[in-house]
Write an enzyme that holds these catalytic residues in place. Structure first.
Site: not given
Ligand code: 7PM
Length: 273
Positions: A223, A253
């Protein structure tokens, strides 16, 4: 403490579970055009399982800040073939990353045993009903705002206290809607309507959330608050995973499953010594 995910029950405390991220979006697994290559996405997921992922999070809607929503038919077209292929080839627990009850319903019917709901800030009785009726695990993630607006100057008086109040209120509302706490995991939603300071404070204060006696999930992998280029965040992502595990995270995750699992297992061995 138990976490029920469909026909499987996880017992905590236990070594931190690694959830591998599988983005089934045209920028990740396309056939060169606008169609999703379900075979390639499933192969990638199986690779993550072989590297040590105990959960596979399948998502068809990009939640990138500012990303446009994906319609239901398109989301179904992306994720269901991948889940069907995976369910036939692995016992690894499959998670569906969606905000839509109909997608969660179809995904659980196809073999998913966890619903990862980044919109748990919304009262969505239909979503909770799918979890209640299928017995699926349900990840309740905190987000301030929506993916379209969440990074426009997020503000909290006290981000830890806000999160504690959110988790307490959601657990109560879900129980009232017939979704038992045994199915629920809690996630502070790193990066979802938070500044770098908020993200760091949530990681620093994670242990405060163990009082809910529910598995805590943390997603910090790659992130932007980690700084630097997205391709150069492996070390910082692993630091977050290990620190979260030390403070009671039950699930992390991540994109880089092999390296994260390796770090966590070494950290746990030291912790046990
Ligand atoms: C751009 C920025 C693309 C952030 C994708 C993301 C989480 C999640 C995501 C989390 C849960 C990523 C995120 N982050 N679900 N879905 N917890 N439960 O880095 O922190 O995949 S999307």
């Amino acid at each position: 403490m138990n976490w029920q995910t469909g026909d499987f029950t996880w017992q905590f405390p236990r070594p931190t579970l690694v959830m591998g991220i599988v983005n089934v979006t045209p920028d990740s697994f396309s056939d060169g055009g606008k169609f999703i290559d379900a075979e390639a996405a499933a192969a990638h997921a199986l690779q993550l399982a072989a590297e040590g992922a105990e959960l596979l999070d399948i998502g068809g809607e990009s939640t990138r800040p500012g990303a446009p929503p994906v319609d239901e038919a398109e989301e179904l077209r992306r994720v269901i073939p991948v889940i069907e292929k995976l369910a036939g080839q692995t016992d690894t627990v499959i998670s569906i990353d969606t905000q839509k009850p109909a997608v969660a319903q179809a995904a659980t019917a196809a073999g998913a045993r966890v619903i990862n709901d980044i919109a748990a800030h919304r009262v969505d009785v239909a979503m909770w009903r799918v979890a209640a009726q299928t017995g699926a695990g349900y990840i309740a993630m905190h987000m301030q705002g929506t993916p379209q607006t969440m990074q426009n100057a997020p503000e909290y008086d006290d981000v830890i206290a806000t999160m504690e109040a959110f988790f307490a209120e959601r657990l109560e509302a879900m129980a009232a809607a017939g979704l038992p706490a045994e199915q629920v995991a809690l996630d502070p939603g790193i990066g979802f309507g938070k500044t770098t300071g908020h993200n760091l404070a949530l990681l620093a204060g994670l242990a405060r959330f163990t009082r809910f006696q529910r598995p805590l999930m943390v997603g910090a992998s790659r992130k932007s608050f980690l700084g630097g280029k997205v391709t150069e965040r492996l070390g910082s992502s692993i630091a977050c995973a290990c620190r979260a595990a030390a403070d009671g995270a039950g699930i992390v995750r991540v994109h880089d499953v092999r390296e994260t699992a390796q770090a966590l297992r070494a950290w746990e061995a030291i912790d046990q010594a």
